[in-house]
Scaffold this motif. Structure first.
Motif, PDB file in Angstrom:
ATOM      1  N   LEU A  59       0.710  -1.156  -0.017  1.00 36.80           N
ATOM      2  CA  LEU A  59      -0.104  -0.063   0.029  1.00 36.80           C
ATOM      3  C   LEU A  59       0.719   1.182  -0.084  1.00 36.80           C
ATOM      4  CD1 LEU A  59      -3.004   1.087   0.005  1.00 36.80           C
ATOM      5  CD2 LEU A  59      -2.621   1.056   2.473  1.00 36.80           C
ATOM      6  N   ALA A  60       2.024   1.148   0.778  1.00 37.58           N
ATOM      7  CA  ALA A  60       2.953   2.428   0.807  1.00 37.58           C
ATOM      8  C   ALA A  60       3.585   2.746  -0.687  1.00 37.58           C
ATOM      9  CB  ALA A  60       3.930   2.152   1.494  1.00 37.58           C
ATOM     10  N   LEU A  61       3.820   1.765  -1.446  1.00 40.03           N
ATOM     11  CA  LEU A  61       4.133   1.729  -2.809  1.00 40.03           C
ATOM     12  C   LEU A  61       2.981   2.352  -3.612  1.00 40.03           C
ATOM     13  CD1 LEU A  61       5.617   1.238  -5.451  1.00 40.03           C
ATOM     14  CD2 LEU A  61       4.862  -1.063  -5.437  1.00 40.03           C
ATOM     15  N   VAL A  62       1.848   1.941  -3.386  1.00 40.61           N
ATOM     16  CA  VAL A  62       0.638   2.369  -4.235  1.00 40.61           C
ATOM     17  C   VAL A  62       0.090   3.804  -3.886  1.00 40.61           C
ATOM     18  CG1 VAL A  62      -2.003   1.915  -4.684  1.00 40.61           C
ATOM     19  CG2 VAL A  62      -0.399   0.097  -4.621  1.00 40.61           C
ATOM     20  N   ILE A  63       0.224   4.249  -2.860  1.00 41.13           N
ATOM     21  CA  ILE A  63       0.284   5.448  -2.373  1.00 41.13           C
ATOM     22  C   ILE A  63       1.190   6.484  -2.929  1.00 41.13           C
ATOM     23  CG2 ILE A  63       0.183   7.329  -0.514  1.00 41.13           C
ATOM     24  CD1 ILE A  63      -1.391   4.840   1.184  1.00 41.13           C
ATOM     25  N   ALA A  64       2.341   6.013  -2.649  1.00 42.26           N
ATOM     26  CA  ALA A  64       3.470   6.775  -3.437  1.00 42.26           C
ATOM     27  C   ALA A  64       3.537   7.319  -4.774  1.00 42.26           C
ATOM     28  CB  ALA A  64       4.753   6.371  -2.867  1.00 42.26           C
ATOM     29  N   ALA A  65       3.391   6.116  -5.351  1.00 43.74           N
ATOM     30  CA  ALA A  65       3.137   6.035  -7.013  1.00 43.74           C
ATOM     31  C   ALA A  65       1.986   7.053  -7.453  1.00 43.74           C
ATOM     32  CB  ALA A  65       2.915   4.722  -7.568  1.00 43.74           C
ATOM     33  N   TRP A  66       0.549   6.975  -6.725  1.00 42.64           N
ATOM     34  CA  TRP A  66      -0.368   7.663  -7.307  1.00 42.64           C
ATOM     35  C   TRP A  66      -0.057   9.084  -6.885  1.00 42.64           C
ATOM     36  CZ3 TRP A  66      -3.241   6.788 -11.123  1.00 42.64           C
ATOM     37  CH2 TRP A  66      -3.641   5.648 -11.330  1.00 42.64           C
ATOM     38  N   ALA A 100       0.244   4.207  16.466  1.00 40.28           N
ATOM     39  CA  ALA A 100       1.167   5.062  16.406  1.00 40.28           C
ATOM     40  C   ALA A 100       2.501   4.892  15.771  1.00 40.28           C
ATOM     41  CB  ALA A 100       1.156   5.981  17.615  1.00 40.28           C
ATOM     42  N   ALA A 101       3.212   3.705  16.550  1.00 42.26           N
ATOM     43  CA  ALA A 101       4.477   3.238  16.098  1.00 42.26           C
ATOM     44  C   ALA A 101       4.327   2.798  14.526  1.00 42.26           C
ATOM     45  CB  ALA A 101       5.044   2.451  17.024  1.00 42.26           C
ATOM     46  N   LEU A 102       3.370   2.244  14.215  1.00 36.74           N
ATOM     47  CA  LEU A 102       3.288   1.475  12.909  1.00 36.74           C
ATOM     48  C   LEU A 102       2.978   2.735  11.992  1.00 36.74           C
ATOM     49  CD1 LEU A 102       3.153  -0.946  11.013  1.00 36.74           C
ATOM     50  CD2 LEU A 102       0.919  -1.553  11.704  1.00 36.74           C
ATOM     51  N   SER A 103       2.191   3.621  12.256  1.00 33.47           N
ATOM     52  CA  SER A 103       2.015   4.609  11.446  1.00 33.47           C
ATOM     53  C   SER A 103       3.081   5.465  10.908  1.00 33.47           C
ATOM     54  CB  SER A 103       0.981   5.674  12.133  1.00 33.47           C
ATOM     55  OG  SER A 103       0.690   6.856  11.445  1.00 33.47           O
ATOM     56  N   GLY A 104       3.886   5.721  12.067  1.00 27.76           N
ATOM     57  CA  GLY A 104       5.350   6.331  11.847  1.00 27.76           C
ATOM     58  C   GLY A 104       6.213   5.404  11.026  1.00 27.76           C
ATOM     59  N   VAL A 105       6.375   4.351  11.155  1.00 24.12           N
ATOM     60  CA  VAL A 105       6.906   3.518  10.068  1.00 24.12           C
ATOM     61  C   VAL A 105       6.402   3.477   8.538  1.00 24.12           C
ATOM     62  CG1 VAL A 105       7.549   0.969   9.294  1.00 24.12           C
ATOM     63  CG2 VAL A 105       7.931   1.801  11.818  1.00 24.12           C
ATOM     64  N   PHE A 106       5.136   3.463   8.397  1.00 21.73           N
ATOM     65  CA  PHE A 106       4.318   3.567   7.190  1.00 21.73           C
ATOM     66  C   PHE A 106       4.769   4.853   6.712  1.00 21.73           C
ATOM     67  CE2 PHE A 106       0.941   4.443   4.518  1.00 21.73           C
ATOM     68  CZ  PHE A 106       0.814   3.326   3.811  1.00 21.73           C
ATOM     69  N   VAL A 107       4.542   5.715   7.538  1.00 22.10           N
ATOM     70  CA  VAL A 107       4.732   7.306   6.959  1.00 22.10           C
ATOM     71  C   VAL A 107       6.136   7.527   6.473  1.00 22.10           C
ATOM     72  CG1 VAL A 107       4.535   9.858   7.305  1.00 22.10           C
ATOM     73  CG2 VAL A 107       2.815   8.002   7.833  1.00 22.10           C
ATOM     74  N   ASP A 108       7.104   7.156   7.231  1.00 21.67           N
ATOM     75  CA  ASP A 108       8.604   7.373   6.755  1.00 21.67           C
ATOM     76  C   ASP A 108       8.946   6.521   5.553  1.00 21.67           C
ATOM     77  OD1 ASP A 108       8.825   8.915   9.102  1.00 21.67           O
ATOM     78  OD2 ASP A 108      10.079   7.303  10.332  1.00 21.67           O
ATOM     79  N   LEU A 109       8.370   5.456   5.384  1.00 23.29           N
ATOM     80  CA  LEU A 109       8.631   4.546   4.238  1.00 23.29           C
ATOM     81  C   LEU A 109       7.911   5.244   2.993  1.00 23.29           C
ATOM     82  CD1 LEU A 109       9.664   1.983   2.709  1.00 23.29           C
ATOM     83  CD2 LEU A 109       7.360   0.954   3.240  1.00 23.29           C
ATOM     84  N   LEU A 110       6.757   5.872   3.163  1.00 26.49           N
ATOM     85  CA  LEU A 110       5.876   6.464   2.118  1.00 26.49           C
ATOM     86  C   LEU A 110       6.832   7.657   1.741  1.00 26.49           C
ATOM     87  CD1 LEU A 110       3.280   6.638   0.545  1.00 26.49           C
ATOM     88  CD2 LEU A 110       2.542   7.951   2.350  1.00 26.49           C
ATOM     89  N   ILE A 111       7.212   8.493   2.631  1.00 22.65           N
ATOM     90  CA  ILE A 111       8.265   9.511   2.123  1.00 22.65           C
ATOM     91  C   ILE A 111       9.330   9.335   1.479  1.00 22.65           C
ATOM     92  CG2 ILE A 111       9.748  11.544   3.470  1.00 22.65           C
ATOM     93  CD1 ILE A 111       7.508  11.564   5.533  1.00 22.65           C
ATOM     94  N   THR A 112      10.159   8.229   2.095  1.00 23.27           N
ATOM     95  CA  THR A 112      11.287   7.635   1.351  1.00 23.27           C
ATOM     96  C   THR A 112      11.002   7.321  -0.057  1.00 23.27           C
ATOM     97  OG1 THR A 112      12.271   6.880   3.361  1.00 23.27           O
ATOM     98  CG2 THR A 112      12.944   5.794   1.113  1.00 23.27           C
ATOM     99  N   ILE A 113       9.820   6.362  -0.188  1.00 21.15           N
ATOM    100  CA  ILE A 113       9.397   6.090  -1.522  1.00 21.15           C
ATOM    101  C   ILE A 113       9.313   7.289  -2.567  1.00 21.15           C
ATOM    102  CG2 ILE A 113       7.941   4.831  -3.133  1.00 21.15           C
ATOM    103  CD1 ILE A 113       7.493   3.091  -0.447  1.00 21.15           C
TER     104      ILE A 113
END
Length: 188
Positions: free
Chosen positions: A58-65, A166-179
């Protein structure tokens, strides 16, 4: 930069993006996050692992879109290229791969819409609460209802630990920003 040149550029970074996702959402990370938690009756470790991998996808899909929102063909091509590399990185058994494809087909569009609709921390918490619940085997719909409304409707939510969410959200958002950074720098 034209579609062809952007595609070539994305091809060269697809492996890098896939590696980032595969590390953040690896089976070892799954065990660290959820290893001690009981799964719902009838929900297997492979079901939970596929739901976990779908969050990385999902992080990939969100970033790409978000990066290619005006170029849908480019967003789709990016997702396809990175997904191909990602499946190699995860090295999952065929059974988990099939469950991942099914999980993505079932939830990806709704999860994308739900995440994109989050406007504040409370809504983000609800989103991750629902995703954690899915991982643990109590699929809750990705809607814009409140947790209270879910309770009134009798929808079980297993993702009620606010610290974990909250912790999982942080991991996900950090990854999203990186992608997104990798995609933006590649697509220029």
């Amino acid at each position: 930069m034209g579609f062809f040149k952007k595609t070539q550029a994305i091809e060269t970074t697809a492996e890098v993006i896939a590696k980032q996702i595969a590390e953040a959402f690896s089976s070892a990370e799954f065990a660290r996050w959820f290893g001690g938690q009981a799964l719902s009756t009838g929900w297997t470790h492979n079901d939970a692992l596929a739901a976990w991998y779908s969050l990385g996808n999902l992080a990939l899909v969100i970033a790409a879109w978000q990066v290619f929102n005006r170029e849908p063909k480019m967003a789709i091509r990016t997702v396809d290229l990175v997904r191909s590399e990602l499946l190699k990185q995860w090295k999952m058994p065929d059974q988990v791969s099939a469950k991942l494809r099914a999980a993505c087909a079932e939830t990806e569009e709704d999860a994308l819409k739900s995440f994109s609709a989050c406007e504040n921390g409370v809504e983000l918490h609800i989103f991750f609460s629902r995703y954690v619940s899915r991982i643990l085997g109590a699929p809750t719909p990705f809607t814009n209802r409140s947790s209270f409304e879910d309770d009134l409707m009798g929808i079980e939510n297993r993702g009620t630990d606010p610290i974990q969410n909250a912790a999982l959200s942080g991991v996900f958002v950090d990854l999203l920003i990186t992608i997104k950074k990798l995609l933006v720098s590649t697509a220029r």
